[in-house]
Scaffold this active site. Sequence first.
Site, mmCIF file in Angstrom:
data_model
loop_
_atom_site.group_PDB
_atom_site.id
_atom_site.type_symbol
_atom_site.label_atom_id
_atom_site.label_comp_id
_atom_site.label_asym_id
_atom_site.label_seq_id
_atom_site.Cartn_x
_atom_site.Cartn_y
_atom_site.Cartn_z
ATOM 1 C CB SER A 64 -7.770 26.068 11.111
ATOM 2 O OG SER A 64 -8.352 25.801 9.864
HETATM 3 N N1 SAM Z 1 -5.793 23.622 6.383
HETATM 4 C C1 SAM Z 1 -5.448 24.989 6.171
HETATM 5 C C2 SAM Z 1 -4.207 25.405 6.895
HETATM 6 O O1 SAM Z 1 -3.618 24.585 7.610
HETATM 7 O O2 SAM Z 1 -3.800 26.557 6.730
HETATM 8 C C3 SAM Z 1 -6.564 25.949 6.478
HETATM 9 C C4 SAM Z 1 -7.707 25.751 5.606
HETATM 10 S S1 SAM Z 1 -8.721 27.162 5.313
HETATM 11 C C5 SAM Z 1 -9.690 27.208 6.769
HETATM 12 C C6 SAM Z 1 -9.758 26.414 4.068
HETATM 13 C C7 SAM Z 1 -9.035 26.219 2.738
HETATM 14 O O3 SAM Z 1 -9.872 25.442 1.893
HETATM 15 C C8 SAM Z 1 -8.759 27.516 1.994
HETATM 16 O O4 SAM Z 1 -7.407 27.611 1.670
HETATM 17 C C9 SAM Z 1 -9.627 27.405 0.738
HETATM 18 O O5 SAM Z 1 -9.081 28.045 -0.397
HETATM 19 C C10 SAM Z 1 -9.697 25.901 0.571
HETATM 20 N N2 SAM Z 1 -10.824 25.425 -0.234
HETATM 21 C C11 SAM Z 1 -12.091 25.910 -0.286
HETATM 22 N N3 SAM Z 1 -12.831 25.189 -1.133
HETATM 23 C C12 SAM Z 1 -12.023 24.232 -1.644
HETATM 24 C C13 SAM Z 1 -12.196 23.183 -2.578
HETATM 25 N N4 SAM Z 1 -13.369 22.959 -3.188
HETATM 26 N N5 SAM Z 1 -11.138 22.385 -2.850
HETATM 27 C C14 SAM Z 1 -9.932 22.562 -2.252
HETATM 28 N N6 SAM Z 1 -9.701 23.563 -1.359
HETATM 29 C C15 SAM Z 1 -10.734 24.378 -1.061
#
Ligand code: SAM
Length: 213
Positions: A64
């Site tokens: 992000s």
């Molecule tokens: N917090 C992260 C970082 O510091 O790099 C960035 C998050 S990224 C914007 C969103 C993340 O949510 C992705 O890695 C994606 O694979 C994960 N994601 C999407 N759906 C999900 C789910 N149902 N359960 C867990 N993770 C999920």
Amino acid sequence: MVDSYRHKGMRRKLAESIRGKGIKDERVLGAIEKIPRHFFLDTTFTEIAYQDKPFPIGLGQTISQPYTVAFQTELLEVKKDEKVLEIGTGSGYQACVLVEMGAKVFSVERHRPLFQKAKFLLEKMGYFPKLFYGDGYKGLPSFAPFDKILVTAGAPEIPEALLQQLKEGGFLVIPVGAGANQVMLRVKKTAEGVFEKEEFGQFRFVPLIGKKA
Ligand code: SAM
């Protein structure tokens, strides 16, 4: 992994620019100034890692924007030793910010390669949040309840399981919206089954994925 004076200088400037955008919590700004964001990115991004922008981390996912990380973290009002659940570990950067703030961090990632990469990197960096591969929609019932829950992907609606896993007095910070943009919500559990919602403007996240891959 080299963290040079130049990287540190770029981080100081990044923290200053985020302060200029309205973030006031010094602990959040201190964590951003401390954590080498370029370690979380492919080497092709090393030169631009301290721009206030999201970047790709593979599998169509992103780390992000630092301002967004700071904004969500400030909304959580994390206190030392609180149990915090993050949904969407991604690169692991946000989990490190929460660890730096003294939280006991649990984080769930749905893409196994990202989970494995974050686990390896964070251990190497000396950060030890509890990382899990799984579907964040379900939360982590066996470790609940949590003081705070942070969702770092855009959710079409608020997952009921996450509300259930909040402590009384706890918050859930979650971007909610069916389209490309979401509204940042902070949901406080004021008593069992009673929730108060606050809205904090529009953001744009990759979507929270419903079914396990
Ligand atoms: N917090 C992260 C970082 O510091 O790099 C960035 C998050 S990224 C914007 C969103 C993340 O949510 C992705 O890695 C994606 O694979 C994960 N994601 C999407 N759906 C999900 C789910 N149902 N359960 C867990 N993770 C999920």
